[in-house]
Scaffold this active site. Sequence first.
Site, PDB file in Angstrom:
ATOM      1  N   ASP A  21      25.304  27.776 -12.697  1.00 29.94           N
ATOM      2  CA  ASP A  21      24.714  28.040 -14.238  1.00 29.94           C
ATOM      3  C   ASP A  21      24.653  26.694 -14.982  1.00 29.94           C
ATOM      4  O   ASP A  21      25.476  25.447 -14.844  1.00 29.94           O
ATOM      5  CB  ASP A  21      25.547  28.816 -14.995  1.00 29.94           C
ATOM      6  CG  ASP A  21      24.878  29.450 -16.412  1.00 29.94           C
ATOM      7  OD1 ASP A  21      23.690  29.372 -16.393  1.00 29.94           O
ATOM      8  OD2 ASP A  21      25.683  29.619 -17.515  1.00 29.94           O
ATOM      9  N   GLY A  22      23.779  26.282 -15.861  1.00 25.71           N
ATOM     10  CA  GLY A  22      23.935  25.281 -16.593  1.00 25.71           C
ATOM     11  C   GLY A  22      22.595  24.350 -16.337  1.00 25.71           C
ATOM     12  O   GLY A  22      22.657  23.126 -17.359  1.00 25.71           O
ATOM     13  N   ASN A  23      21.820  24.491 -15.815  1.00 24.62           N
ATOM     14  CA  ASN A  23      20.650  23.722 -15.425  1.00 24.62           C
ATOM     15  C   ASN A  23      19.714  23.271 -16.689  1.00 24.62           C
ATOM     16  O   ASN A  23      19.302  22.261 -17.067  1.00 24.62           O
ATOM     17  CB  ASN A  23      19.571  24.225 -14.335  1.00 24.62           C
ATOM     18  CG  ASN A  23      20.112  24.222 -12.809  1.00 24.62           C
ATOM     19  OD1 ASN A  23      21.445  23.879 -12.822  1.00 24.62           O
ATOM     20  ND2 ASN A  23      19.670  25.174 -11.996  1.00 24.62           N
ATOM     21  N   TRP A  26      21.687  21.450 -19.456  1.00 25.54           N
ATOM     22  CA  TRP A  26      21.825  20.050 -18.813  1.00 25.54           C
ATOM     23  C   TRP A  26      20.631  19.267 -19.119  1.00 25.54           C
ATOM     24  O   TRP A  26      20.570  18.252 -19.484  1.00 25.54           O
ATOM     25  CB  TRP A  26      22.182  20.075 -17.118  1.00 25.54           C
ATOM     26  CG  TRP A  26      22.242  18.738 -16.661  1.00 25.54           C
ATOM     27  CD1 TRP A  26      23.400  18.067 -16.763  1.00 25.54           C
ATOM     28  CD2 TRP A  26      21.335  17.933 -15.970  1.00 25.54           C
ATOM     29  NE1 TRP A  26      23.177  16.656 -15.867  1.00 25.54           N
ATOM     30  CE2 TRP A  26      21.897  16.796 -15.511  1.00 25.54           C
ATOM     31  CE3 TRP A  26      19.977  17.917 -15.832  1.00 25.54           C
ATOM     32  CZ2 TRP A  26      21.224  15.652 -14.834  1.00 25.54           C
ATOM     33  CZ3 TRP A  26      19.099  17.315 -14.831  1.00 25.54           C
ATOM     34  CH2 TRP A  26      19.937  16.044 -14.550  1.00 25.54           C
ATOM     35  N   HIS A  38      16.394  22.614 -13.358  1.00 21.34           N
ATOM     36  CA  HIS A  38      16.315  23.466 -12.220  1.00 21.34           C
ATOM     37  C   HIS A  38      16.078  22.672 -10.982  1.00 21.34           C
ATOM     38  O   HIS A  38      16.677  22.742  -9.741  1.00 21.34           O
ATOM     39  CB  HIS A  38      15.332  24.278 -12.071  1.00 21.34           C
ATOM     40  CG  HIS A  38      15.564  25.704 -13.289  1.00 21.34           C
ATOM     41  ND1 HIS A  38      16.742  26.088 -13.681  1.00 21.34           N
ATOM     42  CD2 HIS A  38      15.001  26.056 -14.482  1.00 21.34           C
ATOM     43  CE1 HIS A  38      16.919  26.857 -14.489  1.00 21.34           C
ATOM     44  NE2 HIS A  38      15.779  26.800 -14.893  1.00 21.34           N
ATOM     45  N   SER A  66      18.693  36.037 -11.185  1.00 20.53           N
ATOM     46  CA  SER A  66      19.253  37.278 -11.509  1.00 20.53           C
ATOM     47  C   SER A  66      17.998  38.431 -11.701  1.00 20.53           C
ATOM     48  O   SER A  66      16.987  37.765 -12.167  1.00 20.53           O
ATOM     49  CB  SER A  66      20.314  37.328 -12.465  1.00 20.53           C
ATOM     50  OG  SER A  66      19.617  37.138 -13.833  1.00 20.53           O
ATOM     51  N   GLU A  68      17.680  39.904 -14.136  1.00 13.77           N
ATOM     52  CA  GLU A  68      17.559  39.611 -15.629  1.00 13.77           C
ATOM     53  C   GLU A  68      16.632  38.384 -15.929  1.00 13.77           C
ATOM     54  O   GLU A  68      16.360  38.166 -17.058  1.00 13.77           O
ATOM     55  CB  GLU A  68      18.902  39.680 -16.656  1.00 13.77           C
ATOM     56  CG  GLU A  68      19.677  40.992 -16.580  1.00 13.77           C
ATOM     57  CD  GLU A  68      20.250  41.549 -15.291  1.00 13.77           C
ATOM     58  OE1 GLU A  68      20.657  40.685 -14.285  1.00 13.77           O
ATOM     59  OE2 GLU A  68      20.345  43.117 -14.984  1.00 13.77           O
ATOM     60  N   ASN A  69      16.986  37.466 -15.055  1.00 16.25           N
ATOM     61  CA  ASN A  69      16.117  36.169 -15.130  1.00 16.25           C
ATOM     62  C   ASN A  69      14.586  36.324 -15.289  1.00 16.25           C
ATOM     63  O   ASN A  69      14.062  35.403 -15.496  1.00 16.25           O
ATOM     64  CB  ASN A  69      16.791  35.092 -13.922  1.00 16.25           C
ATOM     65  CG  ASN A  69      18.046  34.381 -14.345  1.00 16.25           C
ATOM     66  OD1 ASN A  69      18.583  34.062 -13.268  1.00 16.25           O
ATOM     67  ND2 ASN A  69      18.601  34.500 -15.485  1.00 16.25           N
ATOM     68  N   ARG A  72      12.843  35.721 -18.243  1.00 15.85           N
ATOM     69  CA  ARG A  72      12.738  34.327 -19.087  1.00 15.85           C
ATOM     70  C   ARG A  72      11.232  34.102 -19.061  1.00 15.85           C
ATOM     71  O   ARG A  72      10.466  34.784 -18.639  1.00 15.85           O
ATOM     72  CB  ARG A  72      13.234  33.353 -18.064  1.00 15.85           C
ATOM     73  CG  ARG A  72      14.722  33.406 -18.203  1.00 15.85           C
ATOM     74  CD  ARG A  72      15.616  32.454 -17.335  1.00 15.85           C
ATOM     75  NE  ARG A  72      16.964  32.378 -17.565  1.00 15.85           N
ATOM     76  CZ  ARG A  72      17.907  31.487 -17.251  1.00 15.85           C
ATOM     77  NH1 ARG A  72      17.367  30.301 -16.740  1.00 15.85           N
ATOM     78  NH2 ARG A  72      19.155  31.619 -17.297  1.00 15.85           N
TER      79      ARG A  72
HETATM   80  C1  IPE Z   1      23.516  33.917 -14.295  1.00 16.01           C
HETATM   81  O1  IPE Z   1      23.366  32.841 -15.227  1.00 16.01           O
HETATM   82  C2  IPE Z   1      22.388  33.831 -13.077  1.00 16.01           C
HETATM   83  C3  IPE Z   1      22.496  32.741 -12.433  1.00 16.01           C
HETATM   84  C4  IPE Z   1      23.038  31.543 -12.276  1.00 16.01           C
HETATM   85  C5  IPE Z   1      21.265  32.620 -11.347  1.00 16.01           C
HETATM   86  P1  IPE Z   1      22.537  33.135 -16.430  1.00 16.01           P
HETATM   87  O2  IPE Z   1      22.337  31.911 -17.404  1.00 16.01           O
HETATM   88  O3  IPE Z   1      21.284  33.980 -16.240  1.00 16.01           O
HETATM   89  O4  IPE Z   1      23.660  34.113 -17.121  1.00 16.01           O
HETATM   90  P2  IPE Z   1      23.894  34.580 -18.996  1.00 16.01           P
HETATM   91  O5  IPE Z   1      22.618  34.982 -19.212  1.00 16.01           O
HETATM   92  O6  IPE Z   1      24.356  33.121 -19.555  1.00 16.01           O
HETATM   93  O7  IPE Z   1      24.786  35.378 -18.987  1.00 16.01           O
HETATM   94  C1  IPE Z   2      21.149  28.537 -14.264  1.00 23.74           C
HETATM   95  O1  IPE Z   2      20.991  27.723 -15.135  1.00 23.74           O
HETATM   96  C2  IPE Z   2      19.906  28.715 -13.189  1.00 23.74           C
HETATM   97  C3  IPE Z   2      19.318  30.173 -13.375  1.00 23.74           C
HETATM   98  C4  IPE Z   2      19.993  31.153 -14.214  1.00 23.74           C
HETATM   99  C5  IPE Z   2      18.183  30.418 -12.661  1.00 23.74           C
HETATM  100  P1  IPE Z   2      20.366  28.207 -16.384  1.00 23.74           P
HETATM  101  O2  IPE Z   2      18.976  28.314 -16.496  1.00 23.74           O
HETATM  102  O3  IPE Z   2      20.700  29.424 -16.617  1.00 23.74           O
HETATM  103  O4  IPE Z   2      20.911  27.160 -17.382  1.00 23.74           O
HETATM  104  P2  IPE Z   2      21.499  27.515 -18.959  1.00 23.74           P
HETATM  105  O5  IPE Z   2      22.470  28.429 -18.872  1.00 23.74           O
HETATM  106  O6  IPE Z   2      20.381  27.922 -19.700  1.00 23.74           O
HETATM  107  O7  IPE Z   2      22.013  25.902 -19.234  1.00 23.74           O
HETATM  108 MG    MG Z   3      22.575  30.042 -17.814  1.00 22.58          MG
END
Ligand code: IPE
Ligand code: IPE
Ligand code: MG
Length: 258
Positions: A21-23, A26, A38, A66, A68-69, A72
């Site tokens: 998480d956190g791309n 960042w 990413h 996920s 749920e992703n 986006r």
């Molecule tokens: C979890 O991260 C899914 C992945 C790392 C692929 P998310 O960024 O989707 O989780 P939430 O929405 O903060 O719970």
């Molecule tokens: C994790 O990073 C990658 C995926 C969930 C695909 P995020 O895209 O969730 O990064 P933040 O949480 O918005 O920083």
């Molecule tokens: Mg995230």
Amino acid sequence: MTLIEEDSQGEVPRHVAIIMDGNGRWARNRGKPRLFGHHKGVENVRRVVDAAKEADVPYLTLYAFSVENQNRPKDEVTGLMRLLREFLKKEIRNMVKDGVRLRTIGDVAGLPEYAQKIVEEAVEKTKSNDSWNLTLALNYGSRQETLNAIRVYAEKISSGKASPKELNWDTFSSYLYTAELPDPDLIIRTSGEHRLSNFLLLQAAYAEIYVTPDPWPEFTADKFHLALQDYASRERRYGKTGEQIRLKSSISETPVSV
Ligand code: IPE
Ligand code: IPE
Ligand code: MG
């Protein structure tokens, strides 16, 4: 797999699963688009895979996308799918050469066709490898996985091929996407959130959880080793007392099964 596996008491976890998480944050903190994050995140996968191999962790599972992703913005989802395709295109040859077996968990059929194709190719080309195990969670959701397992099992019951009386964890877990994997011993989440976000909810029953504030693009090999060190200092009790665990004899006791 027994209801609760107690055999994993080693210093090195057998199975590490990472919520990468956190791309996005960042990248945003650097005034860049989320997709830049990413991109950096994918580059980091290689580093952490190497670190896990070096540390003799035989199973690594990465939460890449996920269910749920999917909600986006469309361009972010498309960007992620293209990155997945580029990553696999580049890595198939290395995985074959290094004896890495690639598996996926999740509803791969719900990915765009070009992504499905390369995923299937990578899984197929590495299926007889057994030196090391990499699993990508793609279009994965633990609740969806559970419902899918129940659906398949219920169909077996209605066609007379299974009986509910015989249902136990061994049977049930064989219907999960993770049927071939040991339960995760250590779940790492980068970027500070203390939640599982629909990841391996059942398999994580007794997993150790490690949360680091580092965003995924900055989660270096050294940080991975710190997580392993932290894991090694933990006492996994599986509901027992510390005294029982420290008495070697208790480790060989048969776990309770239902
Ligand atoms: C979890 O991260 C899914 C992945 C790392 C692929 P998310 O960024 O989707 O989780 P939430 O929405 O903060 O719970
Ligand atoms: C994790 O990073 C990658 C995926 C969930 C695909 P995020 O895209 O969730 O990064 P933040 O949480 O918005 O920083
Ligand atoms: Mg995230």
